[in-house]
Design a protein around this motif. Structure first.
Motif, PDB file in Angstrom:
ATOM      1  N   VAL A 190      39.366  33.193  31.746  1.00  0.00           N
ATOM      2  CA  VAL A 190      38.981  31.790  31.550  1.00  0.00           C
ATOM      3  C   VAL A 190      38.038  31.733  30.350  1.00  0.00           C
ATOM      4  CG1 VAL A 190      37.839  29.799  32.596  1.00  0.00           C
ATOM      5  CG2 VAL A 190      39.236  31.312  34.008  1.00  0.00           C
ATOM      6  N   SER A 191      38.256  30.762  29.468  1.00  0.00           N
ATOM      7  CA  SER A 191      37.435  30.668  28.255  1.00  0.00           C
ATOM      8  C   SER A 191      35.971  30.375  28.596  1.00  0.00           C
ATOM      9  CB  SER A 191      37.972  29.581  27.327  1.00  0.00           C
ATOM     10  OG  SER A 191      37.727  28.302  27.877  1.00  0.00           O
ATOM     11  N   LYS A 207      28.001  38.550  42.276  1.00  0.00           N
ATOM     12  CA  LYS A 207      26.941  37.546  42.072  1.00  0.00           C
ATOM     13  C   LYS A 207      26.101  37.801  40.821  1.00  0.00           C
ATOM     14  CE  LYS A 207      26.541  36.205  46.842  1.00  0.00           C
ATOM     15  NZ  LYS A 207      26.502  34.828  47.107  1.00  0.00           N
ATOM     16  N   GLY A 208      26.025  39.036  40.357  1.00  0.00           N
ATOM     17  CA  GLY A 208      25.209  39.355  39.191  1.00  0.00           C
ATOM     18  C   GLY A 208      25.951  39.274  37.876  1.00  0.00           C
ATOM     19  N   ALA A 209      27.135  38.689  37.867  1.00  0.00           N
ATOM     20  CA  ALA A 209      27.956  38.643  36.655  1.00  0.00           C
ATOM     21  C   ALA A 209      27.341  37.751  35.582  1.00  0.00           C
ATOM     22  CB  ALA A 209      29.350  38.134  36.999  1.00  0.00           C
ATOM     23  N   VAL A 210      27.561  38.137  34.332  1.00  0.00           N
ATOM     24  CA  VAL A 210      27.173  37.299  33.191  1.00  0.00           C
ATOM     25  C   VAL A 210      28.440  36.599  32.694  1.00  0.00           C
ATOM     26  CG1 VAL A 210      25.178  38.700  32.532  1.00  0.00           C
ATOM     27  CG2 VAL A 210      27.403  39.211  31.555  1.00  0.00           C
ATOM     28  N   ILE A 211      28.269  35.613  31.830  1.00  0.00           N
ATOM     29  CA  ILE A 211      29.399  34.773  31.420  1.00  0.00           C
ATOM     30  C   ILE A 211      30.487  35.567  30.700  1.00  0.00           C
ATOM     31  CG2 ILE A 211      28.457  33.977  29.212  1.00  0.00           C
ATOM     32  CD1 ILE A 211      29.524  31.125  30.106  1.00  0.00           C
ATOM     33  N   THR A 212      30.103  36.539  29.886  1.00  0.00           N
ATOM     34  CA  THR A 212      31.114  37.333  29.177  1.00  0.00           C
ATOM     35  C   THR A 212      31.908  38.197  30.154  1.00  0.00           C
ATOM     36  OG1 THR A 212      29.413  38.977  28.670  1.00  0.00           O
ATOM     37  CG2 THR A 212      29.936  37.379  26.949  1.00  0.00           C
ATOM     38  N   GLU A 213      31.239  38.725  31.164  1.00  0.00           N
ATOM     39  CA  GLU A 213      31.921  39.507  32.199  1.00  0.00           C
ATOM     40  C   GLU A 213      32.890  38.623  32.981  1.00  0.00           C
ATOM     41  OE1 GLU A 213      30.684  41.834  36.292  1.00  0.00           O
ATOM     42  OE2 GLU A 213      29.158  41.566  34.738  1.00  0.00           O
ATOM     43  N   LEU A 214      32.464  37.422  33.312  1.00  0.00           N
ATOM     44  CA  LEU A 214      33.318  36.468  34.026  1.00  0.00           C
ATOM     45  C   LEU A 214      34.534  36.115  33.180  1.00  0.00           C
ATOM     46  CD1 LEU A 214      33.785  34.588  36.461  1.00  0.00           C
ATOM     47  CD2 LEU A 214      32.279  32.926  35.344  1.00  0.00           C
ATOM     48  N   HIS A 215      34.309  35.890  31.905  1.00  0.00           N
ATOM     49  CA  HIS A 215      35.403  35.575  30.965  1.00  0.00           C
ATOM     50  C   HIS A 215      36.388  36.743  30.884  1.00  0.00           C
ATOM     51  CE1 HIS A 215      37.540  34.822  27.238  1.00  0.00           C
ATOM     52  NE2 HIS A 215      36.978  35.881  26.707  1.00  0.00           N
ATOM     53  N   ASP A 216      35.873  37.958  30.717  1.00  0.00           N
ATOM     54  CA  ASP A 216      36.745  39.129  30.593  1.00  0.00           C
ATOM     55  C   ASP A 216      37.549  39.374  31.870  1.00  0.00           C
ATOM     56  OD1 ASP A 216      35.806  39.544  28.022  1.00  0.00           O
ATOM     57  OD2 ASP A 216      34.335  41.072  28.615  1.00  0.00           O
ATOM     58  N   ALA A 217      36.919  39.196  33.015  1.00  0.00           N
ATOM     59  CA  ALA A 217      37.573  39.482  34.296  1.00  0.00           C
ATOM     60  C   ALA A 217      38.611  38.430  34.677  1.00  0.00           C
ATOM     61  CB  ALA A 217      36.528  39.590  35.397  1.00  0.00           C
TER      62      ALA A 217
END
Length: 138
Positions: free
Chosen positions: A56-57, A43-53
């Motif tokens: 998804v662009s 839940k505490g993810a930032v957009i760059t972390e979400l992208h890396d994991a």
């Protein structure tokens, strides 16, 4: 029948209510599921972390947020880039600084237009005076 090229993959498809082909729709739905699953677990993810994991662009993640598919209420650290300067924001399309600069520039533009209109009106009045003077001379 309305036929177009898919802007995502380039394939020709019969245009429907979506702007991409059926194969890309399925791919986008899979990307959404990846993002959604990751955010449920982190839940505490930032957009760059979400992208890396997820792979998804950032552009697609931002689109999910703006479409309301990804809720920022459940992701307190998730922000997306301002469309002008890239600063991370949580609402609207542009950040407060860019919005203020845009409003200021718009205000200056309207002031310049008003000033130019007044000058043009002044020029028309002075030409009328010259015309009257020239008529008297003839």
């Amino acid at each position: 029948m309305n036929v177009e090229n898919c802007p995502r993959c380039g394939k020709i498809f019969a245009k429907n209510f979506r702007d991409v082909c059926p194969a890309c729709i399925r791919e986008i739905d899979k990307e959404y599921e990846l993002c959604s699953t990751y955010l449920r677990e982190n839940k505490g993810a930032v957009i760059t972390e979400l992208h890396d994991a997820t792979g998804v662009s950032i552009k697609q993640i931002t689109k999910f947020i703006k479409e309301g598919r990804i809720s920022l209420l459940n992701a307190p650290n998730l922000m997306y880039p301002c469309e002008v300067c890239g600063t991370l924001i949580r609402e609207n399309n542009i950040c407060g600084n860019c919005r203020a600069r845009l409003l200021k520039d718009t205000q200056h533009m309207h002031e310049d237009e008003a000033r130019n209109a007044a000058l043009r009106a002044e020029e028309r009045v002075s030409y009328k005076g010259i015309d009257k003077y020239n008529k008297r001379q003839n």
